[in-house]
Design a protein around this motif. Structure first.
Motif, mmCIF file in Angstrom:
data_model
loop_
_atom_site.group_PDB
_atom_site.id
_atom_site.type_symbol
_atom_site.label_atom_id
_atom_site.label_comp_id
_atom_site.label_asym_id
_atom_site.label_seq_id
_atom_site.Cartn_x
_atom_site.Cartn_y
_atom_site.Cartn_z
ATOM 1 N N ASP A 327 23.245 -15.101 -18.355
ATOM 2 C CA ASP A 327 24.352 -15.405 -17.423
ATOM 3 C C ASP A 327 25.503 -14.415 -17.601
ATOM 4 O O ASP A 327 26.086 -13.946 -16.615
ATOM 5 C CB ASP A 327 24.860 -16.836 -17.654
ATOM 6 C CG ASP A 327 23.888 -17.873 -17.114
ATOM 7 O OD1 ASP A 327 23.034 -17.521 -16.280
ATOM 8 O OD2 ASP A 327 23.968 -19.040 -17.544
ATOM 9 N N GLU A 331 26.774 -11.808 -14.763
ATOM 10 C CA GLU A 331 28.173 -11.739 -14.323
ATOM 11 C C GLU A 331 28.726 -10.318 -14.476
ATOM 12 O O GLU A 331 29.372 -9.795 -13.558
ATOM 13 C CB GLU A 331 29.029 -12.725 -15.132
ATOM 14 C CG GLU A 331 28.804 -14.177 -14.742
ATOM 15 C CD GLU A 331 29.612 -15.134 -15.592
ATOM 16 O OE1 GLU A 331 30.448 -14.655 -16.394
ATOM 17 O OE2 GLU A 331 29.413 -16.355 -15.463
ATOM 18 N N ARG A 362 24.823 -17.899 -4.875
ATOM 19 C CA ARG A 362 25.210 -19.053 -5.696
ATOM 20 C C ARG A 362 26.018 -18.602 -6.914
ATOM 21 O O ARG A 362 27.024 -19.220 -7.276
ATOM 22 C CB ARG A 362 23.938 -19.801 -6.125
ATOM 23 C CG ARG A 362 24.180 -21.156 -6.786
ATOM 24 C CD ARG A 362 22.942 -22.034 -6.789
ATOM 25 N NE ARG A 362 21.802 -21.388 -7.443
ATOM 26 C CZ ARG A 362 20.712 -20.975 -6.811
ATOM 27 N NH1 ARG A 362 20.609 -21.139 -5.501
ATOM 28 N NH2 ARG A 362 19.719 -20.413 -7.454
ATOM 29 N N LYS A 363 25.585 -17.504 -7.536
ATOM 30 C CA LYS A 363 26.277 -17.002 -8.724
ATOM 31 C C LYS A 363 27.674 -16.468 -8.366
ATOM 32 O O LYS A 363 28.648 -16.696 -9.102
ATOM 33 C CB LYS A 363 25.447 -15.897 -9.379
ATOM 34 C CG LYS A 363 25.972 -15.439 -10.734
ATOM 35 C CD LYS A 363 25.915 -16.578 -11.747
ATOM 36 C CE LYS A 363 26.578 -16.226 -13.053
ATOM 37 N NZ LYS A 363 26.604 -17.361 -13.986
ATOM 38 N N SER A 365 29.606 -17.436 -5.869
ATOM 39 C CA SER A 365 30.507 -18.572 -5.575
ATOM 40 C C SER A 365 30.966 -19.233 -6.872
ATOM 41 O O SER A 365 32.132 -19.633 -7.010
ATOM 42 C CB SER A 365 29.799 -19.595 -4.671
ATOM 43 O OG SER A 365 28.694 -20.168 -5.335
ATOM 44 N N GLN A 366 30.051 -19.312 -7.863
ATOM 45 C CA GLN A 366 30.419 -19.888 -9.161
ATOM 46 C C GLN A 366 31.461 -19.023 -9.869
ATOM 47 O O GLN A 366 32.423 -19.543 -10.441
ATOM 48 C CB GLN A 366 29.158 -19.997 -10.035
ATOM 49 C CG GLN A 366 29.409 -20.651 -11.395
ATOM 50 C CD GLN A 366 28.180 -20.569 -12.296
ATOM 51 O OE1 GLN A 366 27.050 -20.523 -11.822
ATOM 52 N NE2 GLN A 366 28.402 -20.532 -13.589
ATOM 53 N N MET A 367 31.291 -17.698 -9.768
ATOM 54 C CA MET A 367 32.240 -16.784 -10.412
ATOM 55 C C MET A 367 33.615 -16.842 -9.753
ATOM 56 O O MET A 367 34.639 -16.744 -10.435
ATOM 57 C CB MET A 367 31.692 -15.352 -10.359
ATOM 58 C CG MET A 367 30.513 -15.111 -11.289
ATOM 59 S SD MET A 367 29.712 -13.514 -11.008
ATOM 60 C CE MET A 367 30.957 -12.383 -11.638
ATOM 61 N N LEU A 369 34.881 -19.529 -8.272
ATOM 62 C CA LEU A 369 35.464 -20.801 -8.721
ATOM 63 C C LEU A 369 35.950 -20.717 -10.170
ATOM 64 O O LEU A 369 36.944 -21.344 -10.537
ATOM 65 C CB LEU A 369 34.431 -21.927 -8.579
ATOM 66 C CG LEU A 369 34.088 -22.342 -7.139
ATOM 67 C CD1 LEU A 369 32.902 -23.287 -7.128
ATOM 68 C CD2 LEU A 369 35.282 -23.004 -6.459
ATOM 69 N N ASP A 370 35.234 -19.937 -10.994
ATOM 70 C CA ASP A 370 35.632 -19.769 -12.402
ATOM 71 C C ASP A 370 36.729 -18.722 -12.568
ATOM 72 O O ASP A 370 37.122 -18.404 -13.694
ATOM 73 C CB ASP A 370 34.414 -19.358 -13.247
ATOM 74 C CG ASP A 370 33.405 -20.494 -13.399
ATOM 75 O OD1 ASP A 370 33.782 -21.647 -13.153
ATOM 76 O OD2 ASP A 370 32.239 -20.208 -13.751
ATOM 77 N N LYS A 372 36.607 -15.518 -12.117
ATOM 78 C CA LYS A 372 36.164 -14.274 -12.759
ATOM 79 C C LYS A 372 36.636 -13.068 -11.937
ATOM 80 O O LYS A 372 36.795 -11.986 -12.469
ATOM 81 C CB LYS A 372 34.636 -14.260 -12.887
ATOM 82 C CG LYS A 372 34.066 -15.360 -13.799
ATOM 83 C CD LYS A 372 34.349 -15.063 -15.254
ATOM 84 C CE LYS A 372 34.013 -16.234 -16.160
ATOM 85 N NZ LYS A 372 32.593 -16.498 -16.304
#
Length: 422
Positions: A327, A331, A362-363, A365-367, A369-370, A372
């Motif tokens: 992961d 990133e 998906r990755k 969108s997660q980044m 939100l986090d 990054k």
């Protein structure tokens, strides 16, 4: 042989050593053990014959014969002290363990010996064989049976206050709970092992095993700096003893360096005086992962996983951290690819990184939100829109601090005026 046995003398042992082949030596030693004499000298010679015979059978990979020997020696055990019996029994079990592919045979042998020690009321030996049996069951992934055995054994040993055995059992219990993913109980058992170890002298190998388990538990909690310290201590213990576990301690040290983004230190550790002794597939695997991490290359990481599958994926400790590492690399790789763009198609990023579009989307969108990176996904156009890094305006925190200070002044004035009024 003309007679059914040979006299248990130094001449007979010398005859076995001069034998032309191992089979002949084994036959001579069996005949020595059949000597009915029970004089102190004969018993001493038989003990030496058992040691020699055990070594020969192990070298010939005759595990079944070693088990039969243990059964055959039971009448002899009644003639010698219990401490010597324990030494011989553990020696033969250790010899069987050195023969590849004998885990089931070892479990069967330990179960037989536990029954015999119960019948003979040899508590000291039974407890050690049960601890060995629990370790074998854990290796065989029979966790529930191993846990049941350890639970009763640890209560019994605590009553007897046998600290050295208690350290072994608590350490084994910690490993077992860790295998069952019960981290709190694993830590509690390890603390109990450390407490018992502090009260006695612990052999370096056992201290190394405690440090290794401590490092594994800290790494599981993502405290890689502390884990590195414990792995280093374990490595020094095992390295001094030339124990094969030293290479695993060194491997986990390198893993910790990679996980704290210090992959550049890996080459230095491997090329150090201590590291050069253990150069091989395990260290090569970690070096490949470190190179992939330094270059932020997911492709190199996948190549390392493929080329060193045994050293990486089949090692349960390293394997636990591979997903987290994957992961992180994903990133870093995505950040490297989107750095030059202000607006880019997701399909183009997926093509560059050689991964499915939905996985990349998906990755990303997660980044976002986090936090990054600053950006948004335009799903209608299938694009990633990047924003400039928002600069924090210093006036807002300063204003809040001023209002807070004014509030404190007003409160202080209110308290003073209240005192004057009264």
């Amino acid at each position: 042989m003309a007679s059914s046995h040979l006299a248990a003398t130094t001449e007979s042992l010398a005859l076995a050593m001069e034998a032309k082949n191992p089979s002949e030596a084994i036959s001579i030693l069996y005949h020595v053990l059949e000597d009915p004499s029970s004089s102190p000298e004969a018993l001493r010679m038989k003990e030496q014959a058992i040691t020699n015979l055990t070594d020969l059978l192990r070298q010939e990979n005759r595990g079944e014969d070693l088990c039969s020997l243990l059964t055959q020696l039971r009448p002899f055990f009644s003639l010698i002290p219990k401490a010597k019996t324990a030494k011989i029994v553990r020696g033969i079990i250790d010899a069987v363990a050195k023969i590849p592919g004998t885990s089931d045979l070892q479990i069967e042998l330990c179960k037989e010996m536990v029954q015999w020690t119960r019948a003979e009321k040899r508590t000291f030996l039974r407890q050690r064989v049960e601890a060995r049996l629990a370790a074998l069951l854990m290796e065989n992934k029979e966790f529930s049976e191993a846990l049941t055995l350890l639970s009763s054994l640890v209560k019994e040993v605590r009553r007897l206050d046998d600290k050295l055995l208690l350290v072994d059992i608590d350490l084994l219990e910690s490993k077992l709970h860790f295998s069952l993913r019960n981290l709190p109980k694993a830590k509690a058992a390890l603390t109990a092992a450390r407490t018992a170890a502090n009260a006695i002298y612990v052999p370096p190998a056992q201290q190394g095993a405690i440090d290794l388990q401590s490092g594994i538990l800290h790494a599981e909690e993502k405290d890689y700096k502390t884990a590195y310290s414990y792995f280093f201590e374990a490595f020094e213990s095992f390295n001094a003893l030339e124990d094969p576990k030293a290479v695993f301690s060194l491997k986990y040290m390198l893993l910790c360096k990679i996980m704290v983004n210090q992959a550049d230190d890996v080459s230095g550790i491997i090329s150090s005086k201590a590291g050069l002794q253990y150069v091989g597939p395990d260290l090569d695997a970690m070096k490949a992962v470190a190179d992939a991490h330094s270059k932020r290359s997911l492709k190199l990481f996948e190549v390392a996983l493929r080329d060193y599958k045994v050293q990486l994926e089949e090692d349960p400790i390293v394997h636990r951290h591979l997903q987290s590492l994957y992961d992180t690399l994903l990133e870093q790789n995505l950040c490297r690819l989107i750095e030059p763009f202000s607006r880019v198609e997701i399909a183009h990023i997926a093509e560059l990184i050689e991964l499915p579009i939905d996985h990349v989307e998906r990755k990303l969108s997660q980044m976002i939100l986090d936090k990054k990176f600053a950006g948004t996904l335009d799903q209608g156009a299938g694009c990633l829109i990047m924003f400039d890094d928002p600069k924090t305006d210093a006036i807002y925190p300063a204003t809040l601090e001023t209002i807070s200070n004014i509030g404190k002044v007003v409160d202080s004035l209110y308290v003073r005026s209240a005192k004057i009024m009264t």
